[in-house]
Design an enzyme around this catalytic site. Sequence first.
Site, PDB file in Angstrom:
ATOM      1  N   LYS A 145      59.313  -0.616  26.446  1.00 61.54           N
ATOM      2  CA  LYS A 145      60.147  -1.825  26.274  1.00 61.54           C
ATOM      3  C   LYS A 145      61.546  -1.355  25.939  1.00 61.54           C
ATOM      4  O   LYS A 145      61.728  -0.560  24.999  1.00 61.54           O
ATOM      5  CB  LYS A 145      59.619  -2.739  25.166  1.00 61.54           C
ATOM      6  CG  LYS A 145      60.539  -3.966  25.003  1.00 61.54           C
ATOM      7  CD  LYS A 145      59.933  -5.054  24.143  1.00 61.54           C
ATOM      8  CE  LYS A 145      60.222  -4.845  22.671  1.00 61.54           C
ATOM      9  NZ  LYS A 145      59.911  -6.064  21.890  1.00 61.54           N
ATOM     10  N   HIS A 169      64.164 -17.844  14.821  1.00 62.20           N
ATOM     11  CA  HIS A 169      63.532 -17.906  16.145  1.00 62.20           C
ATOM     12  C   HIS A 169      62.038 -17.566  16.097  1.00 62.20           C
ATOM     13  O   HIS A 169      61.209 -18.258  16.686  1.00 62.20           O
ATOM     14  CB  HIS A 169      64.261 -16.931  17.086  1.00 62.20           C
ATOM     15  CG  HIS A 169      63.681 -16.861  18.448  1.00 62.20           C
ATOM     16  ND1 HIS A 169      63.721 -17.917  19.320  1.00 62.20           N
ATOM     17  CD2 HIS A 169      63.025 -15.860  19.083  1.00 62.20           C
ATOM     18  CE1 HIS A 169      63.105 -17.567  20.444  1.00 62.20           C
ATOM     19  NE2 HIS A 169      62.680 -16.326  20.328  1.00 62.20           N
ATOM     20  N   SER A 186      65.386 -11.659   8.123  1.00 59.94           N
ATOM     21  CA  SER A 186      66.174 -10.434   8.305  1.00 59.94           C
ATOM     22  C   SER A 186      66.656  -9.926   6.950  1.00 59.94           C
ATOM     23  O   SER A 186      67.748  -9.354   6.861  1.00 59.94           O
ATOM     24  CB  SER A 186      67.381 -10.720   9.190  1.00 59.94           C
ATOM     25  OG  SER A 186      67.025 -11.456  10.307  1.00 59.94           O
ATOM     26  N   GLY A 195      59.023  -9.422   8.956  1.00 63.16           N
ATOM     27  CA  GLY A 195      60.456  -9.282   9.255  1.00 63.16           C
ATOM     28  C   GLY A 195      60.975  -7.862   9.152  1.00 63.16           C
ATOM     29  O   GLY A 195      61.942  -7.490   9.820  1.00 63.16           O
ATOM     30  N   THR A 196      60.349  -7.052   8.302  1.00 64.55           N
ATOM     31  CA  THR A 196      60.885  -5.709   8.044  1.00 64.55           C
ATOM     32  C   THR A 196      60.436  -4.744   9.141  1.00 64.55           C
ATOM     33  O   THR A 196      59.282  -4.326   9.176  1.00 64.55           O
ATOM     34  CB  THR A 196      60.430  -5.211   6.656  1.00 64.55           C
ATOM     35  OG1 THR A 196      60.918  -6.135   5.684  1.00 64.55           O
ATOM     36  CG2 THR A 196      60.981  -3.834   6.366  1.00 64.55           C
ATOM     37  N   ASP A 197      61.398  -4.429  10.028  1.00 63.02           N
ATOM     38  CA  ASP A 197      61.091  -3.548  11.154  1.00 63.02           C
ATOM     39  C   ASP A 197      62.151  -2.458  11.306  1.00 63.02           C
ATOM     40  O   ASP A 197      62.303  -1.874  12.361  1.00 63.02           O
ATOM     41  CB  ASP A 197      60.959  -4.367  12.444  1.00 63.02           C
ATOM     42  CG  ASP A 197      62.214  -5.194  12.729  1.00 63.02           C
ATOM     43  OD1 ASP A 197      63.171  -5.149  11.921  1.00 63.02           O
ATOM     44  OD2 ASP A 197      62.259  -5.869  13.767  1.00 63.02           O
ATOM     45  N   LYS A 217      65.533  -2.726   5.592  1.00 65.39           N
ATOM     46  CA  LYS A 217      65.141  -4.138   5.462  1.00 65.39           C
ATOM     47  C   LYS A 217      64.034  -4.257   4.421  1.00 65.39           C
ATOM     48  O   LYS A 217      63.247  -3.320   4.209  1.00 65.39           O
ATOM     49  CB  LYS A 217      64.626  -4.683   6.792  1.00 65.39           C
ATOM     50  CG  LYS A 217      65.716  -5.078   7.770  1.00 65.39           C
ATOM     51  CD  LYS A 217      65.078  -5.828   8.931  1.00 65.39           C
ATOM     52  CE  LYS A 217      66.077  -6.170   9.996  1.00 65.39           C
ATOM     53  NZ  LYS A 217      65.399  -6.693  11.204  1.00 65.39           N
ATOM     54  N   GLY A 277      53.436  -5.752   9.228  1.00 69.00           N
ATOM     55  CA  GLY A 277      53.527  -5.818  10.698  1.00 69.00           C
ATOM     56  C   GLY A 277      54.871  -5.294  11.159  1.00 69.00           C
ATOM     57  O   GLY A 277      55.871  -6.020  11.186  1.00 69.00           O
TER      58      GLY A 277
END
Length: 324
Positions: free
Chosen positions: A70, A140, A202, A223-225, A229, A295
């Site tokens: 991706k 979103h 975020s 959210g933490t990617d 974060k 996640g």
Amino acid sequence: MPEILIVGEDICQQVVSRSDAFAAVENVFAAMAQGDAWNFPVVREALGHADALYGFKSGFDRAGMALGVKSGGYWPGNMAKGLTNHQSTVFLFDPDTGQLSALVGGNYLTAVRTAASSAVSIDHLARKDARVLGMVGAGHQSTFQLRAAAEQREFDKVVAWNPHPDMLPKLGVVAEELGLPFEAVTREELGAQADVIITITSAFEPLLMADWIKPGTHIACMGTDTVGKQEVDPAIVARATVFTDEVAQSITLGEAQHAVQAGLITASDITPIGKVINGDHAGRQSEDEITLFDGTGVGLQDLAVAQVAARVARERGLAGITQL
Ligand code: NAD
């Protein structure tokens, strides 16, 4: 000449349902835990142009025979041009020959596969009698998260908090559509009421503190990617039984990075959720246990849902077909 399928954003929405995404993500998490699927190192770079972040997530799922990448990132100026800030495309390759087999729009698929990830965690880890769903975040991704989570338990209410309260009504409309009463609450009230909490913001600082969370809660931190974060108090991560999509990401760029840095937990305290799916870990072991799913989002999830999109679009005659 081999055919290359082209599956645009609109077609992805038509051919990949929430349940398709759930099954694809659950299967690939299981394959990862069995050593049948690997994510390759993630590349993410600031371009120094248009304030954009750009990168690749890739991997190979030998069980599902998905190979690809991706490619995409974040262009903050896109909104002003009427475009989505997050942009991505999935490239699938034939694992037997390395030839390009499909180009698949990645924007809808990213949202649906991220929602599937937290939904899989709720299915396997939340208490069966969970009734109140707590949402932290209203951007979103949040509506996708809410729709997928609502299918996992017999929730009778949604409580929500967002750092920007003006964004909450959009989430409320989705709850209403699902027939769920929706209440905007304080963070403390959210922790006191919710049996399942999804965080999808975020944020770069803890939004939920350990004292606010009740025993038995399942928290999906989505959210933490990215390095830096953070959505929850590291003391929650330390107290919870922690599961993740991929341990290597969890400790470096996921929610667990902060608890690990603080010396509160180590990588060996974190279980890949695939082990629970495969029956190699019991998952939740008591009604009072707090479970937390970190996640982080892995490339194999993207390949898994893109493969469904390509296959179904071809079967239904909806894919464009070209040759290199
Ligand atoms: P969005 O821009 O649409 O919404 C952002 C959300 O975060 C809103 O709720 C907003 O109020 C909140 N927010 C914005 N700035 C904040 C700040 N400084 N502190 C606290 N909260 C803040 O974004 P989105 O598309 O809904 O994505 C939400 C998050 O999920 C992002 O961090 C994104 O990178 C992450 N994400 C994770 C995965 C995954 O697989 N884990 C996949 C996609 C997106």
